[in-house]
Structures are given as C-alpha cells and as structure tokens.
Design a protein around this motif. Structure first.
Motif, short mmCIF file in Angstrom:
data_model
loop_
_atom_site.label_atom_id
_atom_site.label_comp_id
_atom_site.label_asym_id
_atom_site.label_seq_id
_atom_site.Cartn_x
_atom_site.Cartn_y
_atom_site.Cartn_z
N SER A 185 -11.38 -44.39 -63.80
CA SER A 185 -12.77 -44.85 -63.73
C SER A 185 -12.94 -45.89 -62.63
CB SER A 185 -13.21 -45.44 -65.08
OG SER A 185 -12.34 -46.48 -65.47
N ASP A 186 -11.88 -46.12 -61.83
CA ASP A 186 -11.97 -47.08 -60.73
C ASP A 186 -11.64 -46.40 -59.40
OD1 ASP A 186 -9.27 -46.68 -61.02
OD2 ASP A 186 -8.80 -48.74 -61.58
N ASN A 187 -12.13 -45.16 -59.26
CA ASN A 187 -12.01 -44.41 -58.00
C ASN A 187 -10.57 -44.21 -57.55
OD1 ASN A 187 -14.81 -44.19 -57.84
ND2 ASN A 187 -15.01 -46.13 -56.76
N GLY A 188 -9.71 -43.91 -58.51
CA GLY A 188 -8.35 -43.57 -58.16
C GLY A 188 -7.42 -44.75 -57.99
N MET A 189 -7.92 -45.99 -58.13
CA MET A 189 -7.04 -47.15 -57.99
C MET A 189 -5.97 -47.15 -59.09
SD MET A 189 -8.02 -48.74 -55.31
CE MET A 189 -9.44 -48.80 -54.20
N ASP A 439 -20.41 -41.94 -54.10
CA ASP A 439 -20.04 -42.43 -52.77
C ASP A 439 -18.54 -42.60 -52.62
OD1 ASP A 439 -19.67 -44.54 -54.44
OD2 ASP A 439 -21.01 -45.93 -53.40
N THR A 440 -17.75 -41.83 -53.37
CA THR A 440 -16.29 -41.88 -53.29
C THR A 440 -15.75 -40.49 -53.05
OG1 THR A 440 -16.18 -43.78 -54.78
CG2 THR A 440 -14.16 -42.52 -54.46
N VAL A 461 -8.21 -42.18 -50.80
CA VAL A 461 -9.51 -42.47 -51.41
C VAL A 461 -10.39 -43.15 -50.36
CG1 VAL A 461 -10.72 -43.69 -53.24
CG2 VAL A 461 -8.46 -42.73 -53.68
N GLY A 462 -11.59 -42.59 -50.16
CA GLY A 462 -12.54 -43.16 -49.23
C GLY A 462 -13.78 -43.67 -49.94
N ALA A 463 -14.11 -44.94 -49.74
CA ALA A 463 -15.34 -45.52 -50.29
C ALA A 463 -16.39 -45.51 -49.20
CB ALA A 463 -15.09 -46.96 -50.77
#
Length: 465
Positions: A185-189, A439-440, A461-463
């Motif tokens: 839930s944290d964009n792949g972190m 936007d990720t 991962v691109g923000a």
C-alpha cells in the motif's frame, strides 16, 4: 570480454557527441545499451577527462577506468593505469548522422586488434541518465512529457503472477508457501504477506477494492476478499449439468473488471452418475456468489481483457485466427467482431481502449473495446511488446536484445503519439509488464548473469508528479 565491452561502450560514448568539441556532452550520461558478445555496459565520463566503463560481464560486474581527450571529430582513449590495458585504447574518428553514429578506428597503439581499419554504424541511444540497480539507493528524477518521474529501485519478489493494481495499492502471488499472497500500500516500498484463503492460490485478479483468487488441487475453488485478506468469501461453481462432479483440473485464467468477473477453463471432465461429461474450453461468469457456465461463449479465448463497458477476447486458433469477441454485459452474451488486425497480439486495456501489436515494432489501438482499430503505427525501439496505459500516460518496455544477456529501456508518452525514453536501468534487467496505479508505475524485473547462475529480483517504481 573487456575488449568487447569497451569497444561497445566506446561507440555509445561517441553517440552522445557531435562533430566538434563544443557538442561533446560532458558529465555523467547514460548512453543506452548495446550488446556485443557477452558484454553489456554503459559509460560514465567526467569533465576532468576521466571516465569509467561499467558493464555486466561474463560472470561479474566490471568497472574499467580510462582517460580521454577529444579534438574535433577525433577521440583518443588511454588506459588510466598506463600501458595497454584495457585493450581498446586508441584513436577513433566519429560522426553523427541523424541517429546513426559512424565510428572508425584510426590508430591502435598496442596492436591489440586486426590491422584492418574497422568502420561500424551504430544507433544513437541518447543521453538519458542511467539508474543503477542498487536496492534502496539514490532515486533519480527525470523530467518528461508525462510529468516529472522519480524512479526508485527496490528489492522485489520473484512473482508467480502478474502484478495487479487495486484501489489501495498492488497485489501479487509470489509462490512462497510461507506467504504466497503479498500486497503493498506504499507503492512497492514494502510488501506484506496477507492471510490466504483455505486453498493455496494460484491465479489472481483484482477490481477496485476486490481481490479474487483461484486455487485448490483441481483449480476449482474461488475466493474473494474486500478487506485485504482479513476475511475471505468462498464462491461456488455451478456444474454444467445438475449433479455433475468435476474429475479434472478446471480454471486456468481469471479476469475481473467493472462489469464482472470471468473464469476461463480448458477442456474438463465431469462425472454424471455412471456416465461422464466432456466439456470443451469454456467461460464462466460470476452471478452473485456463484460462477455459471456461459452457454454461448466463444471457445479457445487465449486473451481476455476487461474494459470499462465489458470484456474483449481474442482467439488464436482456427483457420480464421486471430478472431476477436466483445461482450457489453458481464460475459453472458458475445458478439463476433470479425474484423481484427492481422497478427494481433492484444496486450492491455485502459477504460475502453485496447492496446496491441502486430509485430514488435508496430502498435495498434482500439478506442472502443476492440470493435474498431487504428492503422498500425511504428513505436520507438520495438516497444510494441509491453505497453500499458492509465491516467498518468502510456508506458512501454523496449527489449534491446532478445537472447541473454538482455537489456531493457522504458519509454513514455502522454498521447501514444510522441514517445521519449524515461529510464535507462543498469545492469540491464529483463522487465515484465508495467503496472500503473494512479500516479505510480511499477515494473517488476530480474537481473541475471549470462549463465543464469544468479538472479536478483527488483521493482522499478516511478512516482509521477
């Protein structure tokens, strides 16, 4: 190997320049990828006349320091340590013609190559910064037509299934008995294993905040969760004939979308009293809490894509293949679309747009769920292979070399018309299907040595801002 590697990156190094000193780009620039023999690499150079070749060698990563001087259309490379190492020291003439670089060896002071003067033509790959594949390392921000993209490279998983986007993040199956279903839930972190349903899942689909998994010894058990795996609902399978009992493996594909959930099955056997029932390839549609056989579904649907107002399917078998089909309901009724681009490879969908390719370089787009198609158009660098789209734009993967060792580049477009490279990863990984969520963008990848004795799995991962 080092001889081959430096020759390759020398050409890429020169590709950044022009015909005079003033046009030569100083600083740290990635020069793209080139594959020669067993070596893949890129070149970093500094304003003080020093540089480093960085590459993926036959069994390890290599770094080769050098010095250089440039005068007009001549560039001379010298060993940083003196002498004749690396082998490819010497003087070269170079010129740039549009995107083709012409390179000719003029002087080989150590006579490490054949006496014949060699001339080669190479494609210029541009000046996109290279991002090193060091998990947790420094992010790289690139200004693009789709916005500023800040790239991170993170330790990843060896995914068993394609990564799926849903309302709160991404989900995937990783084939790990300790936690086969993972979510972020944290964009792949970070990825967390979540509670799995009673049967180990083998297939996964997502839609909005819903996750569907298929498991069981016969792949005939389907479960649904709307709370990140805290609770699971078992969805029943209605037999094709009342009283029939499955005696074979069933489902091999699941897809979920705004209009419903579909399951695809291969040929299957059912016991019906003392008799047996053989069922051909089939589709099943979710109605309430149970799946029902679709009597009029097309057979051998190899690809099914969920679009905003239904599903699009393609079959690649039969004399008229490929054939495509469209359903505007939940999959109960289908229309043969008849007209489909020759050699269509349907790849992804966004809202009612379907994206595909007719070759590695030529892409096609349907604006209405597969009912009509654009004329094939050339996409840059063979990016017809892996394309995905979302609110943030269009993204595609270019595979530079199909045989190991492979390299990949990432391209982006705001409109599927003008494209630009937005990531040069290093070492060159094999990248999977990009997945957009808001936007990720998340791109799974693996980096292996040429013999595939060692592999590392990463997430790029691109923000997008």
């Amino acid at each position: 190997m080092r001889r081959v590697l430096l020759a390759a990156v020398l050409v890429m190094f020169a590709a950044c320049g022009g015909g005079d000193d003033a046009s030569f780009p100083l600083g740290a620039y990635g020069a793209g990828w080139s594959t020669v023999g067993a070596g893949i690499g890129y070149l970093e150079f500094a304003a003080d006349g020093t540089g480093t070749v960085r590459g993926l060698g036959e069994s390890d990563l290599v770094e080769i320091p050098f010095t250089y001087t440039i005068e007009g259309d001549r560039i001379e490379l010298t060993s940083a340590a003196g002498g004749c190492h690396p082998d490819e020291i010497g003087t070269y003439a170079w010129s740039l013609d549009d995107v083709v670089l012409h390179v000719a060896l003029l002087d080989d002071p150590c006579a490490t190559r054949a006496s014949t003067i060699s001339t080669q033509d190479w494609n210029s790959l541009g000046e996109m910064p290279v991002m090193a594949a060091e998990a947790g390392g420094r992010p790289v921000t690139v200004a693009t037509d789709v916005g500023e993209i800040t790239w991170h490279v993170l330790s990843g998983q060896r995914y068993q299934s394609p990564i799926m986007a849903f309302r709160d993040g991404f989900a995937a199956l990783i084939g790990d008995e300790a936690g086969p279903l993972v979510m972020t839930s944290d964009n792949g972190m970070s990825w967390q294993a979540i509670s799995s349903p009673p049967s180990a899942p083998e297939l996964l689909a997502t839609a909005d905040d819903e996750l569907y998994v298929v498991g069981g010894e016969s792949l005939d058990e389907v479960y649904k969760t709307t709370d990140r795996g805290e609770t699971w609902t078992s969805l029943s399978i209605e037999p094709p004939v009342t009283g029939a009992v499955l005696t074979d493996r069933l489902f091999d594909y699941v897809v979920a979308g705004p209009s419903g959930v579909l399951l695809r099955a291969g040929p299957s056997l059912w016991a019906l009293g003392d008799d047996s029932l053989e069922l051909g390839p089939s589709l099943w549609v979710l109605g309430g809490d149970s799946f029902e056989l679709v009597e009029s579904a097309p057979s051998w649907t190899h690809t099914i894509l969920a679009v905003e107002h239904g599903f699009f399917a393609v079959s690649y078998l039969g004399p008229d293949a490929p054939k495509s089909y469209w359903t505007s309901d939940d999959g109960r009724t289908w229309t043969d679309l008849k007209a489909v681009p020759h050699d269509l490879d349907a790849q992804s969908a966004f809202r009612d747009k379907v994206f595909g390719a007719t070759s590695p370089d030529w892409g096609v787009t349907s604006p209405d769920g597969g009912r009509t198609w654009s004329e094939p158009k050339l996409r840059p660098g063979g990016t017809g292979d892996w394309l995905t789209a979302g609110d943030a734009g269009y993204f595609a993967i270019e595979t530079v070399n199909f045989a190991p060792p492979r390299g990949c580049l990432v391209w982006a477009s705001p409109d599927d018309v003008t494209w630009e490279r937005v990531l040069n990863p290093w070492p060159p990984p094999f990248m999977g299907q990009p997945v957009l969520n808001g936007d990720t963008i998340l791109i799974p990848s693996e980096i292996c040595d040429p013999e595939r004795d060692h592999c590392q799995w990463l997430d790029w991962v691109g923000a997008i801002d």
